[in-house]
Design a protein around this motif. Sequence first.
Motif, mmCIF file in Angstrom:
data_model
loop_
_atom_site.group_PDB
_atom_site.id
_atom_site.type_symbol
_atom_site.label_atom_id
_atom_site.label_comp_id
_atom_site.label_asym_id
_atom_site.label_seq_id
_atom_site.Cartn_x
_atom_site.Cartn_y
_atom_site.Cartn_z
ATOM 1 N N GLY A 86 0.830 -1.200 0.000
ATOM 2 C CA GLY A 86 0.000 0.000 0.000
ATOM 3 C C GLY A 86 0.860 1.244 0.000
ATOM 4 O O GLY A 86 2.013 1.213 0.443
ATOM 5 N N VAL A 87 0.309 2.323 -0.488
ATOM 6 C CA VAL A 87 1.073 3.564 -0.587
ATOM 7 C C VAL A 87 1.214 4.176 0.792
ATOM 8 O O VAL A 87 0.533 3.795 1.752
ATOM 9 C CB VAL A 87 0.393 4.551 -1.557
ATOM 10 C CG1 VAL A 87 0.175 3.911 -2.915
ATOM 11 C CG2 VAL A 87 -0.929 5.046 -0.999
ATOM 12 N N SER A 88 2.102 5.145 0.925
ATOM 13 C CA SER A 88 2.267 5.864 2.178
ATOM 14 C C SER A 88 0.938 6.501 2.576
ATOM 15 O O SER A 88 0.265 7.128 1.754
ATOM 16 C CB SER A 88 3.337 6.947 2.045
ATOM 17 O OG SER A 88 4.591 6.372 1.774
ATOM 18 N N GLY A 89 0.549 6.327 3.811
ATOM 19 C CA GLY A 89 -0.714 6.887 4.281
ATOM 20 C C GLY A 89 -1.899 5.951 4.127
ATOM 21 O O GLY A 89 -3.012 6.321 4.514
ATOM 22 N N VAL A 138 -3.219 -6.325 0.341
ATOM 23 C CA VAL A 138 -3.159 -5.027 -0.323
ATOM 24 C C VAL A 138 -4.169 -4.078 0.307
ATOM 25 O O VAL A 138 -5.358 -4.409 0.417
ATOM 26 C CB VAL A 138 -3.451 -5.173 -1.832
ATOM 27 C CG1 VAL A 138 -3.350 -3.813 -2.526
ATOM 28 C CG2 VAL A 138 -2.496 -6.182 -2.463
ATOM 29 N N LEU A 139 -3.692 -2.922 0.738
ATOM 30 C CA LEU A 139 -4.570 -1.876 1.245
ATOM 31 C C LEU A 139 -4.757 -0.854 0.127
ATOM 32 O O LEU A 139 -3.929 0.050 -0.072
ATOM 33 C CB LEU A 139 -3.979 -1.218 2.494
ATOM 34 C CG LEU A 139 -4.184 -1.950 3.836
ATOM 35 C CD1 LEU A 139 -3.586 -3.352 3.824
ATOM 36 C CD2 LEU A 139 -3.601 -1.139 4.993
ATOM 37 N N ASP A 140 -5.837 -0.998 -0.644
ATOM 38 C CA ASP A 140 -6.108 -0.149 -1.812
ATOM 39 C C ASP A 140 -6.981 1.026 -1.376
ATOM 40 O O ASP A 140 -8.199 1.038 -1.556
ATOM 41 C CB ASP A 140 -6.798 -0.984 -2.893
ATOM 42 C CG ASP A 140 -6.956 -0.207 -4.189
ATOM 43 O OD1 ASP A 140 -6.375 0.895 -4.301
ATOM 44 O OD2 ASP A 140 -7.679 -0.695 -5.078
ATOM 45 N N LEU A 183 0.983 0.920 -7.597
ATOM 46 C CA LEU A 183 0.053 -0.030 -7.006
ATOM 47 C C LEU A 183 -0.982 -0.492 -8.014
ATOM 48 O O LEU A 183 -1.283 -1.697 -8.112
ATOM 49 C CB LEU A 183 -0.637 0.601 -5.787
ATOM 50 C CG LEU A 183 -1.715 -0.250 -5.103
ATOM 51 C CD1 LEU A 183 -1.100 -1.499 -4.503
ATOM 52 C CD2 LEU A 183 -2.445 0.560 -4.034
ATOM 53 N N ARG A 184 -1.541 0.456 -8.786
ATOM 54 C CA ARG A 184 -2.573 0.076 -9.768
ATOM 55 C C ARG A 184 -2.004 -0.910 -10.787
ATOM 56 O O ARG A 184 -2.676 -1.855 -11.197
ATOM 57 C CB ARG A 184 -3.102 1.311 -10.519
ATOM 58 C CG ARG A 184 -3.636 2.462 -9.696
ATOM 59 C CD ARG A 184 -4.565 2.068 -8.584
ATOM 60 N NE ARG A 184 -5.722 1.287 -9.049
ATOM 61 C CZ ARG A 184 -6.558 0.668 -8.250
ATOM 62 N NH1 ARG A 184 -6.344 0.689 -6.947
ATOM 63 N NH2 ARG A 184 -7.591 0.026 -8.747
ATOM 64 N N ARG A 185 -0.742 -0.674 -11.206
ATOM 65 C CA ARG A 185 -0.143 -1.570 -12.193
ATOM 66 C C ARG A 185 0.155 -2.961 -11.608
ATOM 67 O O ARG A 185 0.249 -3.935 -12.344
ATOM 68 C CB ARG A 185 1.163 -0.961 -12.728
ATOM 69 C CG ARG A 185 0.957 0.182 -13.709
ATOM 70 C CD ARG A 185 2.255 0.503 -14.446
ATOM 71 N NE ARG A 185 3.256 1.065 -13.545
ATOM 72 C CZ ARG A 185 3.456 2.375 -13.379
ATOM 73 N NH1 ARG A 185 2.699 3.243 -14.056
ATOM 74 N NH2 ARG A 185 4.377 2.818 -12.558
ATOM 75 N N SER A 186 0.276 -3.024 -10.277
ATOM 76 C CA SER A 186 0.693 -4.283 -9.649
ATOM 77 C C SER A 186 -0.468 -5.218 -9.348
ATOM 78 O O SER A 186 -0.256 -6.429 -9.213
ATOM 79 C CB SER A 186 1.432 -3.984 -8.329
ATOM 80 O OG SER A 186 2.576 -3.196 -8.550
ATOM 81 N N LEU A 187 -1.652 -4.711 -9.198
ATOM 82 C CA LEU A 187 -2.744 -5.493 -8.635
ATOM 83 C C LEU A 187 -3.003 -6.792 -9.396
ATOM 84 O O LEU A 187 -3.237 -7.843 -8.789
ATOM 85 C CB LEU A 187 -4.025 -4.661 -8.575
ATOM 86 C CG LEU A 187 -4.078 -3.633 -7.429
ATOM 87 C CD1 LEU A 187 -5.359 -2.811 -7.497
ATOM 88 C CD2 LEU A 187 -3.979 -4.332 -6.086
#
Length: 831
Positions: A13-16, A103-105, A135-139
């Motif tokens: 997941g991204v920062s935050g 994954v925290l999307d 993240l979007r490219r990895s899912l």
Amino acid sequence: MKIPELCLVALVGVSGSGKSTFARRHFAPTRVLSSDAFRAMVADDENDQSASGEAFDALHYVAGKRLRAGRLTVVDATNVQRHAREALVALAREHDVLPVAIVLDVPEDECWARTQARPDRDFGRPVVARQHRDLRRSLRGLAREGFRQVHVLRGVAEVDAATIEYEPLFNNRRELTGPFDVIGDVHGCRAELELLLDRLGYAITRDSLGRAAGAAHPEGRTAVFVGDLVDRGPDSPGVLRLVMGMVEAGSALCVSGNHEAKLLRKLRGANVRLTHGLAETMTQLADDPDVSAHAAKFLEGLISHYVLDGGRLVVAHAGLKEAYHGRASGRVRSFALYGDTTGETDEYGLPVRYPWATEYRGRAMVVYGHTPTPSPEWVNNTICIDTGCVFGGSLTALRYPSRELVSVPAEQEYYAPVRPLAPDPGGPAGSSGPDGSAFEGLDLADITGRRSLETPAGRVTVAAENAAAALEVMSRFAVDPAWLVWLPPTMTPASTSVQEGYLEHPVEALADYARAGVPRVVCQEKHMGSRAVLNVRRDGSGAVYTRTGRPFFADAAPLVERVVAAIGRAGLWDELGTDWLLLDAEVLPWSAKAEPLIRDQYASVAAAAGAALPAARAALVAAAGRGVDVGDLAGRFTAREWSIAAFADVYRRYCWPTDGLAGVRVAPFHVLAAEGANHARRGHEWHLALLDRLVAAEPELFTTTRRLVVDPADPDGIAAVTRWWLELTGAGGEGMVVKPAEDAGPRVQPAIKCRGREYLRIIYGPDYTEPERLATLRSRNLGRKRGLALREQGLGLAALDLLAAGAPAWRVHQLVFAVLACESEPVDPRL
């Protein structure tokens, strides 16, 4: 979300996005490895991105240590870039655990708002935006990257509402405690399987056509099949029908063998070569459509191995080294199904199996098949029970936990083996232990370095330098380690006596046990000889060694033969239900083993004094004739002459000529262990009564151990023991050993020696009884000696427990070497 109980979890997941908060909510703090925390450790600043390389190196190192120990591990990092995730997948594969992605999307705007609210975050929104794009490219590709489970939580609400449950791995059946009957490779031999199950006590159920369709044990035992149910034999469908019925009913477990794996591929339509009996199986299945219709589903459900009984038992078709127990990966499955090979082929064109069992050091018992052998053989707590039924051998089961082997012979040879089932009679003969089991030698790593060992008296720590000293002795002088299964512990003397003229006395020896609350003690005659351990087999083989593990005789065979014969005449082999015995004894005379010591250390003193003191007396007489007052000095020299004479008289009593076994006497006082039994904790009266029968069976070789049994707090008992001890020592005896009549626990001294007044001259010097000298000796400190005796006794008992339980030799030898290592402790040797 359900995740495996053992896995590597990558939070993505991204920062935050709330990964650290999620980790704190769902996982114990010790399980979470945070990239921020590791940056702080290596750079004092968790936001220092220049330290990320070093931080992740440290994080991966710690994660590897946790995974190797079988502990679930969670990595709290952004992990939005493929290279970061690849490192984690590789780490999971290295340790044969499943990689799991959570994954925290969370929407980018929410992540940015949370980042702005944190004063310790000083990067701009483009960083968050770039992470979100990654993240979007990895899912969609996480599963292809190697993650066995991918859980995607979309939005804040799903993240907050998520719960986690842990699922045991399919191979984890630790809750099943048995008892079990582990059955070797059947290979289509249905008739032999039915006969074996009947012999094991299972009731076989049959279908309307009279075919075996299941079996159950009236006592609730569970059969465990090691795989290779099919191929080569006459009735693979019949075996499948029976085993499938047992598994479905819960009366059996089954792991996959390599033949099941190959059959499953064929049933799924793969292009598989019809070799090694598969052609026969396919023909048999074609004639039995009922089994054929269910076989694929059954085979698909077979796993690589089972971990049972709290981790104490592992069953795999071809065996399994410790690092793979309870793990899940292609590498683990391959090892479990096919074993390991050296890459070479033998003269029959078959792969040479790597002897993994000789290096096995695990606590779990590993039972396996795959490689047919003429008979099962224990190697380091592992056993192969494929005894080649289809090749005309037998079908074997191991009863757990009793370790009993049950076999039925094959009705015929159904399939000619490529390699002969029997070993080459001209091949090298391996060494064997006291119970006849295989002994594969020692590994230095088992006995060197600092180590902590569990004993009935608690954990005993062996210093590295002491271990090295023990190894020096063992490697240069010891008997064959296959026989070296126990060493006598040191023994502490009685508390220092306050009786006039005595350093040791029965009053203090008995008082030591009275203070410890021991109700009854056995006072045994202490024979003045050399301590010897006799490890003998009914077949006439054996070894006799000293308390430091050295051979007692250059050729012990004559003594061993007489001991074995005497045990037989006394009826002890059958009474104790054993083919081997371990005895603790004293071999007399002292000179039989210690003649060089007596000559160089004791006789030389007496000889020197005998030459010097008469000359000194003559000089004193001459001086007195000239009127010089030398009365006091002459008195001291006269007393010294008497002391030297008494000193020489002591050691001479323990010496007499011997010629081979002529003149040699053995005084056994302890039956330490026998097949399946540690007798060391039995009461001493039992030991001595049993050994009296040995003396009666061979009175020319064995001598009895005289004894008294008393209450150590009873005045009459104390008086009786004192009179007896004075008689023993007055007649030249060394003294006595006092022991609790029954096992008094690990904190009570197992034995206390009380040596005679005259005997102690050879320990403390000819004139130790002089008042000034005796006063000095009474300040001796026994604390360290007593602690050492308890530690060595605990190590010895633990070794005998393992020996009786059939534990691998390396575990026994760890404890035996530790006993000798303890002897390097700085303790006054005169004690």
